[in-house]
Design a protein around this motif. Structure first.
Motif, PDB file in Angstrom:
ATOM      1  N   LYS A 102      12.973  23.070   3.818  1.00 54.38           N
ATOM      2  CA  LYS A 102      14.362  23.186   4.038  1.00 54.38           C
ATOM      3  C   LYS A 102      15.093  21.788   4.219  1.00 54.38           C
ATOM      4  O   LYS A 102      15.945  21.689   5.256  1.00 54.38           O
ATOM      5  CB  LYS A 102      14.696  24.206   5.494  1.00 54.38           C
ATOM      6  CG  LYS A 102      14.366  25.671   5.207  1.00 54.38           C
ATOM      7  CD  LYS A 102      15.235  26.333   4.533  1.00 54.38           C
ATOM      8  CE  LYS A 102      15.152  27.788   4.145  1.00 54.38           C
ATOM      9  NZ  LYS A 102      15.963  28.173   3.146  1.00 54.38           N
ATOM     10  N   THR A 117      21.621  20.140  -1.882  1.00 54.83           N
ATOM     11  CA  THR A 117      22.584  20.776  -0.796  1.00 54.83           C
ATOM     12  C   THR A 117      21.961  21.090   0.691  1.00 54.83           C
ATOM     13  O   THR A 117      22.891  21.000   1.610  1.00 54.83           O
ATOM     14  CB  THR A 117      23.372  22.086  -1.414  1.00 54.83           C
ATOM     15  OG1 THR A 117      23.619  21.609  -2.796  1.00 54.83           O
ATOM     16  CG2 THR A 117      24.542  22.485  -0.830  1.00 54.83           C
ATOM     17  N   THR A 118      20.868  21.561   0.607  1.00 55.67           N
ATOM     18  CA  THR A 118      20.278  21.932   1.898  1.00 55.67           C
ATOM     19  C   THR A 118      20.040  20.619   2.664  1.00 55.67           C
ATOM     20  O   THR A 118      20.459  20.678   3.881  1.00 55.67           O
ATOM     21  CB  THR A 118      18.902  22.485   1.734  1.00 55.67           C
ATOM     22  OG1 THR A 118      19.133  23.718   0.716  1.00 55.67           O
ATOM     23  CG2 THR A 118      18.291  23.136   2.892  1.00 55.67           C
TER      24      THR A 118
END
Ligand code: GTP
Length: 363
Positions: free
Chosen positions: A216, A38-39
């Protein structure tokens, strides 16, 4: 304006688009639970890339789908309509939902340049990938660009070494075996030696895969989108890539690994089909321990008798394709067949012998 009675008698229910169809690439994004998919999606959707991207999520159960919708909607108005796949009970429903979602999407096609399809952390991306080959009609509107697997730098190794009951496949390993690109994410949580060990393990599972490392899920998008991993026009690049692949040492007992070999000469297309079907469908070939070799991903550049062009072989699970590339064998270029197999219980020497023996059969 035209008179109504000038309308043709038979009016198609849906107007077919005229003019050349622009095929839309689809990237499948997979990875274990919590790895950073999702990141990654959020990052891709918010980065400047001048692409109109549609996201398809493939989720188990409503709860998590809802959670996901909230997470992704933070991306802003880059896409205001998206499709949520809810009852994703692995293979069949993944396939049906996936098709329906993409068909719906196709109706709004003018709006999108690219489709990202995220599979649930436990799904087999091979089933989703196969969908693009099974449905020929869809094949004309979209094409599979590549399979991207996000790996958790901290827990990836643990997922890969998890013992599964006899006969069951380790999902984390399968996701890496199928990938064209792996993104090792959360590198902030590990030291260099852990990272090296994970990278080596990934490489030993899939000798063809490209590996990126990040935090990230921040990656250079040109390295993720438009990979053209199944593109016959990329035959030259694939041939070069296959030359560099080495047979790997298994990182664990019974683990997935990559094997490769090259056999000179030209082969019969019929015999090649029989060999590939015996391997992928019948699981005829066994390793020294008597276990059937199970191939998950297959690539090759082959020389087929009576064909001037190089032929590309691609396989995902039980599906495979043989296609002529635009490139011809040069007059003095030695003809040969290079193959790379990724899967379980593989033995390179045995498989090479089986290949040579199968190619010398009578057609
Ligand atoms: N420390 C650290 N945390 C990260 C990094 N990338 C993502 N995370 C966090 O890891 C958690 C899981 O990330 P997600 O992107 O939701 O992972 P996912 O793969 O979509 O998860 P599922 O949908 O549950 O399979 C979130 O809390 C993220 O903020 C990173 O590079 N470092």
């Amino acid at each position: 304006m035209e008179e109504e009675d000038e309308c043709p008698e038979l009016v198609p229910i849906k107007e077919k688009q005229t003019g050349p169809t622009v095929q839309i690439p689809v990237t499948i994004i997979t990875g274990y639970l919590g790895a950073g998919k999702t990141t990654l999606l959020n990052y891709i959707l918010t980065e400047q890339h001048n692409k109109r991207i549609a996201v398809i999520l493939n989720e188990f159960g409503e709860g998590s789908a809802l959670e996901k919708s909230l997470a992704v909607s933070q991306a802003g108005e880059l896409y205001e309509e998206w499709l949520e796949l809810r009852n994703g009970c692995l293979c069949c429903s993944v396939k049906d939902n996936g098709l329906k979602a993409i068909e719906n999407l196709m109706e709004k096609k003018g709006k999108f340049d690219y489709i990202l399809l995220e599979t649930t952390g436990l799904a087999d991306p091979g089933a989703v990938a196969s969908m693009f080959w099974v449905d020929a009609e869809l094949g004309s509107d979209v094409y599979l660009d590549g399979i991207v697997t996000v790996i958790d730098a901290k827990y990836g190794m643990q997922h890969l070494t998890e013992e599964k009951p006899e006969g069951l496949i380790n999902e984390a390993a399968r996701q890496i075996a199928l990938a064209d690109l792996t993104i090792i994410n959360k590198t902030d949580l590990v030291d260099d030696s852990e990272l090296v060990a994970l990278r080596d393990t990934v490489r030993s599972i899939n000798g063809l895969v490209k590996i990126l490392e990040t935090q990230k899920s921040r990656v250079d998008l040109s390295q993720v989108l438009d990979l053209h991993s199944f593109d016959i026009n990329d035959g030259v690049r694939l041939a070069e890539k296959l030359q560099l692949v080495k047979t790997s040492q298994p990182h664990l007992d019974k683990s997935m690994l990559t094997i490769t070999f090259e056999v000179p000469g030209s082969v019969s297309e019929d015999l090649l089909n029989i060999f590939v079907q015996d391997l992928l469908w019948e699981k005829t070939f066994k390793n020294k321990a008597g276990l059937p070799m199970a191939v998950i991903r297959l690539k090759g550049i082959l020389s087929i008798q009576q064909k001037q062009k190089k032929v590309m072989l691609q396989g995902v699970h039980e599906l495979y394709e043989l296609d002529e590339t635009p490139e011809s064998w040069a007059d003095h270029e030695p003809r040969s067949n290079r193959l790379v197999f990724i899967g379980r219980n593989l033995d390179g020497e045995i498989l090479k012998k089986e290949f040579i023996s199968a190619m010398s059969n009578k057609v």
